[in-house]
Design an enzyme around this catalytic site. Structure first.
Site, mmCIF file in Angstrom:
data_model
loop_
_atom_site.group_PDB
_atom_site.id
_atom_site.type_symbol
_atom_site.label_atom_id
_atom_site.label_comp_id
_atom_site.label_asym_id
_atom_site.label_seq_id
_atom_site.Cartn_x
_atom_site.Cartn_y
_atom_site.Cartn_z
ATOM 1 N N MET A 20 -16.576 30.675 -20.409
ATOM 2 C CA MET A 20 -16.878 29.421 -21.111
ATOM 3 C C MET A 20 -18.241 29.551 -21.772
ATOM 4 O O MET A 20 -19.263 29.669 -21.100
ATOM 5 C CB MET A 20 -16.878 28.243 -20.139
ATOM 6 C CG MET A 20 -17.033 26.890 -20.807
ATOM 7 S SD MET A 20 -15.685 26.461 -21.941
ATOM 8 C CE MET A 20 -14.325 26.265 -20.788
ATOM 9 N N GLY A 21 -18.227 29.589 -23.097
ATOM 10 C CA GLY A 21 -19.475 29.676 -23.836
ATOM 11 C C GLY A 21 -20.013 28.294 -24.162
ATOM 12 O O GLY A 21 -19.431 27.276 -23.789
ATOM 13 N N CYS A 22 -21.121 28.245 -24.879
ATOM 14 C CA CYS A 22 -21.735 26.954 -25.192
ATOM 15 C C CYS A 22 -20.892 26.152 -26.172
ATOM 16 O O CYS A 22 -21.047 24.933 -26.280
ATOM 17 C CB CYS A 22 -23.148 27.157 -25.741
ATOM 18 S SG CYS A 22 -23.212 28.107 -27.258
ATOM 19 N N THR A 23 -19.987 26.815 -26.903
ATOM 20 C CA THR A 23 -19.131 26.096 -27.858
ATOM 21 C C THR A 23 -17.701 25.947 -27.355
ATOM 22 O O THR A 23 -16.846 25.436 -28.067
ATOM 23 C CB THR A 23 -19.097 26.830 -29.209
ATOM 24 O OG1 THR A 23 -18.577 28.156 -29.024
ATOM 25 C CG2 THR A 23 -20.477 26.902 -29.825
ATOM 26 N N GLY A 24 -17.420 26.397 -26.140
ATOM 27 C CA GLY A 24 -16.075 26.244 -25.610
ATOM 28 C C GLY A 24 -15.559 27.526 -24.983
ATOM 29 O O GLY A 24 -16.322 28.465 -24.705
#
Length: 387
Positions: free
Chosen positions: A358-362
């Site tokens: 899970m990255g900062c954008t999704g």
């Protein structure tokens, strides 16, 4: 002869109303049922009278027990009587729309809310807020987007911008809308105010009201409506916005708008104004036109494809063994959370090691830096990556 007399009588009544109010021509007749509010009938009547006071292009009528008011009244003593009268008035055309606190919509119909966002005081359509557009989550959200566009156009937004809240299923919804647009259905996509842009909307975009229409699943929309309407009051009294909005669906033509039992008189007044806007904007005609255009662009086929894809995923749930583990630092984004594990398994099947994250954008799929291009192409070709 009777019809002629009736017509002449209506003309004189319209002239008298115009001289009294300054609004000539027929007014949109909108009703509100007064029973059921947690704040009492007086709260509902106050909202109705406020709506009438500030807007002489509508006529507000009451459905409920007899009260002391100058508004026209249909007197009933129970909820059951009230809903029966409401439906009769709607079906006969005596009223164009009705605001009420509870109504059972058929499957395929859900309501389109309207809020005022706190950051910039911008109005925004929440699609949708109550009801069930579809038992299939992604299909329902695609329909919600169409419903939101219909409501926006009916209240006078000619080319509404559409954003998709970044919740489960959002990437698949984006994919479906892009396919619709490629097929000729005109969709004006909004762009997130976050630095990476895109049509997927974040919390910041919600607060700022970036799109005219915010697409989401109905349960999330219901929560958003409650938060937007009562965040300054602690939840017991909904003070802001226009309520949960009209039930919209294909071939559905009763304009019934929902408010909460906790809705205060300001929201009730706004809901009646919203109802008037929809009647004056001929929401039923807008809906027919919009569905015709969307269906011409393959809406039904796209929705059918979503349902078949879900069945296929369930049928192909075989065991897949991960390849030998290796260092994974390259990120592939643009993958829906509901398809994340399937995307990882798709790479495993081809012999590439991958992990979900899970990255900062999704959601992201992590792969080896040197194998990024090959992995990206696989996921793109199999429909997991949105560009």
């Amino acid at each position: 002869m009777t019809d002629v007399k009736k017509m002449i009588g209506q003309v004189f009544e319209d002239i008298a109303t115009g001289l009294e109010t300054g609004a000539f021509g027929s007014r949109a007749v909108v009703a509100v049922t007064t029973l059921g509010s947690e704040h009492g009938i007086e709260n509902v009547v106050r909202g109705a009278e406020e709506a009438q006071r500030r807007d002489n292009t509508i006529e507000v009528v009451l459905i409920g027990p007899k009260v002391d008011s100058n508004l026209r009244q249909y007197v009933v003593e129970t909820d059951e009587e009230g809903y029966k009268v409401m439906e009769e008035l709607l079906d006969s055309g005596e009223i164009g729309a009705c605001v009420t606190m509870h109504y059972t919509f058929p499957i395929g119909v859900s309501t389109v809310g309207r809020v005022v966002t706190p950051a910039l005081a911008k109005e925004m359509i929440i699609a949708t807020t109550t009801g069930t557009s579809s038992a299939h989550r992604v299909e329902g959200m695609v329909k919600n987007g169409i419903y939101g566009i219909i409501a926006a156009k009916a209240i006078g937004i000619e080319n509404p911008t559409l954003g998709i809240l970044n919740v489960d299923g959002a990437v698949q919804v984006e994919r479906a809308f892009k396919q619709l647009k490629e097929n000729g259905y005109d969709i004006n996509f909004a762009t997130s105010n976050r630095s990476d842009g895109g049509v997927l909307m974040r919390g910041n975009d919600l607060l700022q009201g970036v799109p005219d229409v915010m697409v989401n699943d109905t349960l999330t929309g219901n929560i958003l409506m409650k938060v937007f309407s009562s965040f300054t009051t602690g939840g017991g009294f909904e003070a802001h916005g226009y309520g949960y909005g009209p039930g919209i669906g294909e071939d559905y033509d009763r304009t019934v708008l929902i408010i909460s039992r906790a809705s205060g008189y300001p929201v009730i007044a706004n809901a009646l104004s919203y109802a008037g806007d929809l009647v004056k904007g001929n929401v039923n005609k807008v809906a027919k036109d919009e569905f015709a255009k969307a269906n011409k662009a393959g809406l039904k086929e796209i929705l059918q494809g979503l349902a078949e894809s879900k069945k296929k995923d369930s049928a192909e749930d075989e065991e897949v063994t991960a390849p030998p583990k290796e260092l994974v630092t390259a990120q592939i984004s643009g993958i829906d959370i509901l398809e994340l594990e399937d995307a990882v398994r798709a790479l495993w099947k081809k012999g590439y090691y991958a992990e979900s994250g899970m990255g900062c954008t999704g959601p992201i799929v992590l792969v080896n830096e040197e194998k990024f291009g090959m992995c990206y192409d696989i996921l793109k070709n199999e429909g997991y990556v949105n560009e």
